[in-house]
Design an enzyme around this catalytic site. Structure first.
Site, PDB file in Angstrom:
ATOM      1  N   HIS A 152      17.563  11.358 -46.228  1.00 33.39           N
ATOM      2  CA  HIS A 152      15.919  11.867 -45.699  1.00 33.39           C
ATOM      3  C   HIS A 152      14.911  12.385 -47.056  1.00 33.39           C
ATOM      4  CE1 HIS A 152      12.039  12.478 -43.141  1.00 33.39           C
ATOM      5  NE2 HIS A 152      12.207  13.635 -43.199  1.00 33.39           N
TER       6      HIS A 152
ATOM      7  N   HIS B 204      11.111  19.344 -48.509  1.00 33.66           N
ATOM      8  CA  HIS B 204      10.077  19.588 -47.895  1.00 33.66           C
ATOM      9  C   HIS B 204      10.505  19.951 -46.185  1.00 33.66           C
ATOM     10  CE1 HIS B 204      11.520  15.615 -45.829  1.00 33.66           C
ATOM     11  NE2 HIS B 204      10.599  15.123 -45.092  1.00 33.66           N
TER      12      HIS B 204
ATOM     13  N   GLU C 142      11.451  24.744 -42.966  1.00 34.01           N
ATOM     14  CA  GLU C 142      11.758  24.799 -41.575  1.00 34.01           C
ATOM     15  C   GLU C 142      13.473  24.525 -40.761  1.00 34.01           C
ATOM     16  OE1 GLU C 142       9.156  22.246 -39.897  1.00 34.01           O
ATOM     17  OE2 GLU C 142      10.253  21.593 -38.849  1.00 34.01           O
ATOM     18  N   ASP C 143      14.561  23.419 -41.593  1.00 35.20           N
ATOM     19  CA  ASP C 143      15.443  23.725 -40.605  1.00 35.20           C
ATOM     20  C   ASP C 143      17.119  24.079 -41.257  1.00 35.20           C
ATOM     21  OD1 ASP C 143      14.315  21.843 -39.364  1.00 35.20           O
ATOM     22  OD2 ASP C 143      14.998  19.881 -40.739  1.00 35.20           O
TER      23      ASP C 143
ATOM     24  N   ASP D 271       6.758  11.502 -45.699  1.00 33.17           N
ATOM     25  CA  ASP D 271       7.788  11.639 -44.008  1.00 33.17           C
ATOM     26  C   ASP D 271       7.635  11.223 -43.399  1.00 33.17           C
ATOM     27  OD1 ASP D 271       9.778  13.422 -43.881  1.00 33.17           O
ATOM     28  OD2 ASP D 271       8.401  15.109 -42.769  1.00 33.17           O
TER      29      ASP D 271
ATOM     30  N   ASP E 114      -7.790 -16.178 -39.395  1.00 34.43           N
ATOM     31  CA  ASP E 114      -7.688 -15.322 -40.387  1.00 34.43           C
ATOM     32  C   ASP E 114      -6.225 -14.866 -40.387  1.00 34.43           C
ATOM     33  OD1 ASP E 114      -9.265 -14.111 -38.883  1.00 34.43           O
ATOM     34  OD2 ASP E 114     -10.846 -12.591 -40.103  1.00 34.43           O
TER      35      ASP E 114
HETATM   36 MN    MN Z   1      11.020  15.113 -43.315  1.00 32.52          MN
END
Ligand code: MN
Length: 738
Positions: A61, A86, A90-91, A152, A272
């Site tokens: 990811h 990123h 958090e994880d 993300d 269109d």
């Molecule tokens: Mn993520």
């Protein structure tokens, strides 16, 4: 149990990492590669025990997000490092301080912006809204926070298939409500279109598949058409020695679907379906002339529609988009949109913000960047942090999608305001004081009121008076968030003063009644008068809207326990409702799939078989909405903690409300035939029927009670067979916000 070949996985991880490096290589300087490697290793180690819902190693990811940053947004090393890391704070166990020590303050700041806020939120607030606001706070310092977040989100949307349905719903709703508009605002057209397409794929899967396959089917005939259409144009461009590329691009599935819905036409009638794009390779100084040269060639062969000429080269859009669009009549009698632009403009159109900055250095032109202005606006909005997060997100969002109107000051300076902006918005855009004292305006030398809606090219002079001050009505006259928040500030200030007066009155009154004043009593009074906040209560007393004599009622009621409004969690909402549940219905609600009491939302009238979710309302228990309800994105993304899973268990003889639109050619007896089928053949109860028979066209709306989607489909089929009926569609009455 799936067995995993660890060795093979390790190789695949390295392959993906190398691909990232390879694509980033042309932009890397000095120590960049080392830094990326360090970030990769940190992330790999931190996530090593984790897997995605799909079963894949988690590191896929962050690697994919970094790859999107490079390939699709054109970002550099800092963003790649931030993308790789990123989810780490958090994880995993790693703290932000460690990131800062290892990768520096810039990366740490971006990651902080991407890390969700955790903790408890006040009732009425929303975690998503708070998180979004936090992210935007960092945006005003570094726009890369948003860009990495979009990457993300895009990857999460691409891999949504392995998520459970209720998570899917939450993610797609946030996407359509906030992230797609945000991508649009930042000029990331490709990402915006893909997000919208994916949203459709998971909301209206059948529609999505049908349009996708029809686009694929028509591909070869489309290519043939484009080739012959371009033949004479290319001939002429070659003669003029122009360097160019041509492409015929189908429009996004989402935009085709939008057209079908808006105009109520089938796929085949969307004229269109695709646009032809001519991309020129030319010097910066020569751009405008070259584009108009091509325009002149195109219109030598095909007649243009004068209403559909769009010149975003002379005046670029607020998000930096530049291009020249025209729609011309082809030899086969079909309208064709032709987009003319240069390579530089094309890159800005595809990659938005990042490409914009790449080109900005060294052009040294008078290019007033709409984006810079916009980010300036966001910064200002964020400084007024008084509003609730939800209010803020709503305001912010309102500013995202709008097209712009271009107007001038008396001195001839250009101002870009959102479409629909009024003289009042203009006044606030000039200065808060000018806005607050705005009396009216002179537009093109004519006197207009403050709610005058600005038009392109208007020259606006604001008239002020020192006696003027904002009132509640002004909120309806302003569309920009700047004007709105300034007006709210002033009103709040006035309210605060009235509330202070009110509080004094309450204190005095209580003293007379020999009741000592404290916060508890204030809150009980608030509940007694049914006000949302204590300040509201004070304000009404201060303004004389509540008679102070009424406070005496408190004494009489004191023995009776007043209902306490406390902070509620999702759990307690469902618990409360479960208690009152008569449990004879067939909709299952909540994680445990229980039978609880609910109401069907009036905005979308769900019926058994519809894909639905439950929404915990403040006063009316659980309301059930269709996932395709026009209010769904707002509810799901702003109030995620109040959503409860809902599912139909079986279809029984319970009737539900649905609306049908019937269009046909009018003839004597048609209404009778239609109503006959409805009432006699299928034993359906009608609630209302309205019919318009103008100029021989029959246009009727029927609201009726039916039992299930299957039942409804049967009915539609029968009605479509009635002589003269052309089309029967189910529609939602969107007038009511439930
Ligand atoms: Mn993520």
């Amino acid at each position: 149990m799936i067995t995993v070949d660890i060795e093979e996985e390790r190789k695949e991880i390295i392959r993906r990492y190398r691909r990232l490096l390879r694509r980033a290589k042309p932009f890397l300087k000095d120590n960049d590669a080392k830094l990326i490697k360090k970030a990769f290793n940190t992330s790999l180690e931190a996530h090593k025990e984790m897997r995605r819902k799909s079963g894949e190693p988690y590191i896929y990811h962050p690697l994919a997000v970094a790859q999107i940053c490079v390939d699709e947004i054109g970002l550099g090393t800092t963003s790649i490092v931030a993308a790789l890391l990123h989810d780490v704070v958090e994880d995993t166990e790693i703290e932000l301080e460690e990131i800062e020590a290892d990768f520096g303050p810039k990366v740490a700041k971006i990651i902080d912006g991407l890390t969700k806020i955790s903790g408890v939120f006040d009732h009425g607030s929303s975690q998503q809204a708070e998180n979004f606001r936090k992210m935007l706070l960092t945006l005003s310092e570094d726009v890369r926070v948003i860009l990495v977040k979009l990457a993300d989100r895009l990857h999460n949307m691409r891999t949504l298939g392995s998520m459970p349905r209720h998570k899917q719903l939450k993610i797609i709703s946030e996407t359509i409500y906030l992230y797609a508009p945000l991508a649009h605002r930042l000029g990331l057209y490709a990402i915006k279109s893909e997000l919208e397409d994916l949203w459709l794929k998971y909301t209206e899967t059948e529609v999505y598949n049908e349009i996708a396959s029809k686009i694929a089917e028509s591909k070869s005939s489309r290519s043939r058409f484009i080739r012959s259409f371009l033949l004479p144009i290319q001939d002429e461009m070659n003669k003029s020695g122009l360097k160019y590329e041509v492409k015929g691009r189908p429009k996004s599935i989402h935009s085709i679907w939008n057209k079908m819905k808006k105009q109520n036409i089938p796929f085949e009638e969307v004229y269109d379906l695709f646009a032809i794009r001519i991309t020129l390779d030319t010097d910066y100084d020569n751009e405008k002339a070259a584009c108009w040269h091509v325009y002149s060639i195109v219109t030598d062969f095909y007649k243009p529609n004068p209403d559909r000429l769009r010149d975003w080269i002379s005046t670029p859009k607020g998000n930096g988009y530049e291009s020249l669009h025209t729609t011309v009549m082809s030899k086969t009698g079909k309208w064709v949109e032709v987009q003319i632009r240069t390579k530089r403009m094309d890159e800005i159109a595809e990659k938005g913000y990042a490409a914009h900055w790449k080109y900005k250095d060294g052009m040294g032109s008078s290019h007033e960047s709409g984006l810079e202005q916009w980010i300036g606006h966001v910064r200002e909005m964020l400084q007024q942090n008084d509003t609730s997060a939800i209010e803020f997100v709503d305001d912010f969002r309102a500013n995202l999608f709008h097209d712009e109107v271009f107007v001038f000051t008396p001195k001839g300076d250009l101002k870009i305001l959102p479409f629909g902006a009024t003289a009042l918005d203009f006044a606030f855009d000039i200065h808060t004081e000018v806005g607050a004292k705005c009396l009216g305006a002179k537009v093109n030398n004519k006197l207009v009121p403050i709610n005058y809606e600005l038009k392109n090219g208007d020259q606006v002079e604001i008239l002020t008076s020192i006696k003027q001050k904002p009132n509640e009505d002004w909120l309806h006259f302003a569309v920009t968030s700047k004007a709105k928040s300034k007006i709210k500030d002033t009103l709040k200030e006035a309210k605060k003063i009235a509330a202070i007066d009110g509080k004094e009155i309450v204190k005095r009154k209580l003293k007379q009644m020999k009741i000592p004043f404290d916060g508890d009593i204030a809150n009980q009074l608030r509940a007694l008068f049914d006000e949302k906040t204590v300040t509201d209560f004070y304000y009404k007393v201060g303004k004389g809207l509540i008679d102070p004599a009424e406070i005496r009622r408190y004494k009489e009621l004191k023995t009776v326990k007043t209902p306490e409004k406390t902070k509620r969690t999702e759990r307690s909402y469902t618990d409360d409702i479960k208690k009152v549940s008569p449990s004879h219905d067939i909709l299952l609600i909540g994680e445990d799939m229980d039978r609880v009491d609910y109401k069907l939302a009036k905005c979308c009238n769900p019926i058994p078989g519809d894909d639905v979710f439950g929404f915990v309302t403040v006063n009316e228990g659980i309301k059930v909405h269709r996932t395709t309800c026009p209010n769904a994105p707002e509810l799901l993304s702003n109030h995620g903690n109040r959503i409860v899973k809902s599912k139909w268990m079986s279809q029984q003889q319970t009737a539900f409300l649905a609306s049908l639109r019937i269009i046909g050619t009018d003839r004597v007896g048609l209404i009778r035939d239609v109503t006959d089928i409805i009432s006699r053949e299928l034993k359906v109860n009608m609630r209302s029927i309205t019919i318009d028979t103008e100029t021989g066209i029959f246009d009727g709306t029927i609201v009726l009670y039916i039992n299930s989607t299957k039942h409804l489909d049967q009915l539609i089929k029968k009605l479509e067979k009635v002589n003269g009926v052309m089309k029967v569609t189910r529609f939602d009455e969107t007038s009511e916000n439930d």
